[in-house]
Scaffold this motif. Structure first.
Motif, short mmCIF file in Angstrom:
data_model
loop_
_atom_site.label_atom_id
_atom_site.label_comp_id
_atom_site.label_asym_id
_atom_site.label_seq_id
_atom_site.Cartn_x
_atom_site.Cartn_y
_atom_site.Cartn_z
N PRO A 5 -2.13 -0.96 5.29
CA PRO A 5 -1.43 -1.66 6.38
C PRO A 5 -0.73 -0.66 7.31
N PHE A 6 -0.47 -1.10 8.52
CA PHE A 6 0.29 -0.31 9.48
C PHE A 6 1.76 -0.69 9.30
N ILE A 7 2.60 0.31 9.03
CA ILE A 7 4.01 0.04 8.72
C ILE A 7 4.88 0.36 9.93
N ILE A 8 5.59 -0.64 10.42
CA ILE A 8 6.51 -0.46 11.54
C ILE A 8 7.94 -0.55 11.03
N VAL A 34 1.01 -10.44 9.98
CA VAL A 34 2.22 -9.61 9.87
C VAL A 34 3.14 -10.16 8.79
N THR A 35 3.88 -9.26 8.15
CA THR A 35 4.89 -9.67 7.18
C THR A 35 6.14 -8.85 7.40
N LEU A 36 7.28 -9.41 7.03
CA LEU A 36 8.57 -8.77 7.29
C LEU A 36 9.31 -8.52 5.99
N ILE A 78 2.03 -2.69 0.35
CA ILE A 78 1.00 -1.75 0.79
C ILE A 78 -0.21 -1.83 -0.13
N GLY A 79 0.05 -2.06 -1.42
CA GLY A 79 -1.03 -2.16 -2.39
C GLY A 79 -1.68 -3.53 -2.45
N GLY A 80 -1.24 -4.45 -1.60
CA GLY A 80 -1.86 -5.77 -1.54
C GLY A 80 -1.25 -6.80 -2.47
N GLU A 81 -0.09 -6.51 -3.06
CA GLU A 81 0.56 -7.45 -3.97
C GLU A 81 1.55 -8.34 -3.23
N VAL A 82 1.72 -9.56 -3.74
CA VAL A 82 2.75 -10.47 -3.22
C VAL A 82 4.09 -10.10 -3.85
N VAL A 83 5.15 -10.15 -3.06
CA VAL A 83 6.50 -9.84 -3.54
C VAL A 83 7.33 -11.12 -3.55
N TYR A 84 8.03 -11.34 -4.66
CA TYR A 84 8.96 -12.48 -4.75
C TYR A 84 10.37 -11.90 -4.84
N LYS A 85 11.26 -12.41 -3.99
CA LYS A 85 12.58 -11.81 -3.87
C LYS A 85 13.62 -12.88 -3.57
N ALA A 105 0.02 -8.03 4.45
CA ALA A 105 -0.60 -8.31 5.74
C ALA A 105 -1.03 -6.99 6.37
N PRO A 106 -1.89 -7.05 7.40
CA PRO A 106 -2.34 -5.82 8.07
C PRO A 106 -1.20 -5.03 8.70
N ILE A 107 -0.15 -5.75 9.14
CA ILE A 107 1.02 -5.09 9.72
C ILE A 107 2.25 -5.48 8.90
N ILE A 108 2.99 -4.49 8.44
CA ILE A 108 4.21 -4.72 7.68
C ILE A 108 5.38 -4.21 8.51
#
Length: 211
Positions: A5-8, A34-36, A78-85, A105-108
């Motif tokens: 992913p592209f990290i901003i 995108v994901t935040l 980045i590794g494609g895993e879902v994060v629960y927080k 997502a492709p953009i994080i």
């Protein structure tokens, strides 16, 4: 997800209008593009405090953030895993704690005060944006937000601003300003300018990473 992913990274001081910029920016993408990840959700719980204790407690220090977990969760995405927080509730005992599901997502987008200060997180960023505003503009926004959203008296907001917010900004954020790829001044409360900037950046990124 086969491609990295592209990290901003989006950094900015309190009252800079970072949240407004983020909301405008995210509006240009579909949910799966995108994901935040927000630093605010990685505050180390300080426990219930009285109003006076809350006033004196300095939330504007890197040590109040669980940067280790913050980093690990970014690496999972980045590794494609879902994060629960757990969503941070700003020490409000009446708040209903939500469990956030953060999908890869492709953009994080990684946002927060100290993302550039945390070296290992900063090194993951492919593009960094620094949002800034004049100090008086930022202070007026902070007073309005903390009064309306968190019920803080203006005297408490001014105390934190002088003793916590401004010193932290100069020590942990401002030194990284010149390293950022883009610096956006956000003194205006008019939406048009930020909408235009966020649209231009999002079009450029979508063409490259969301095909």
């Amino acid at each position: 997800m086969n491609n990295k992913p592209f990290i901003i990274g989006i950094a900015g001081g309190s009252g800079s209008g970072k949240t407004f910029f983020l909301n405008c920016f995210l509006h240009h993408f579909k949910n799966d593009e995108v994901t935040l990840v927000s630093q605010d959700d990685y505050y180390i719980p300080a426990g219930e405090m009285t109003q006076e204790e809350n006033k004196l407690y300095n939330f504007d220090l890197p040590s109040t953030i669980d940067d280790g977990q913050f980093l690990r969760d970014i690496q999972k995405l980045i590794g494609g895993e879902v994060v629960y927080k757990k969503e941070y509730n700003f020490n409000n005992p009446l708040a209903i704690v939500k469990i956030l599901e953060i999908n890869p997502a492709p953009i994080i987008i990684v946002e927060g005060l100290f993302i550039l200060h945390f070296k290992e997180i900063g090194e993951l960023l492919d593009h960094s944006i620094f949002i800034e505003a004049d100090e008086q503009v930022a202070l007026e926004r902070r007073i309005k937000r903390d009064g309306m959203e968190r019920g803080y008296p203006e005297d408490d907001v001014l105390y934190k601003w002088k003793n916590h917010v401004v010193p932290s900004y100069h020590e942990y954020l401002l030194p990284y300003r010149e390293q950022c790829d883009r610096v956006i001044r956000n003194n205006s409360n008019e939406a048009d300018e930020i909408l235009k900037i966020s649209e231009d950046i999002s079009i450029e990124l979508r063409e490259q990473y969301c095909k």
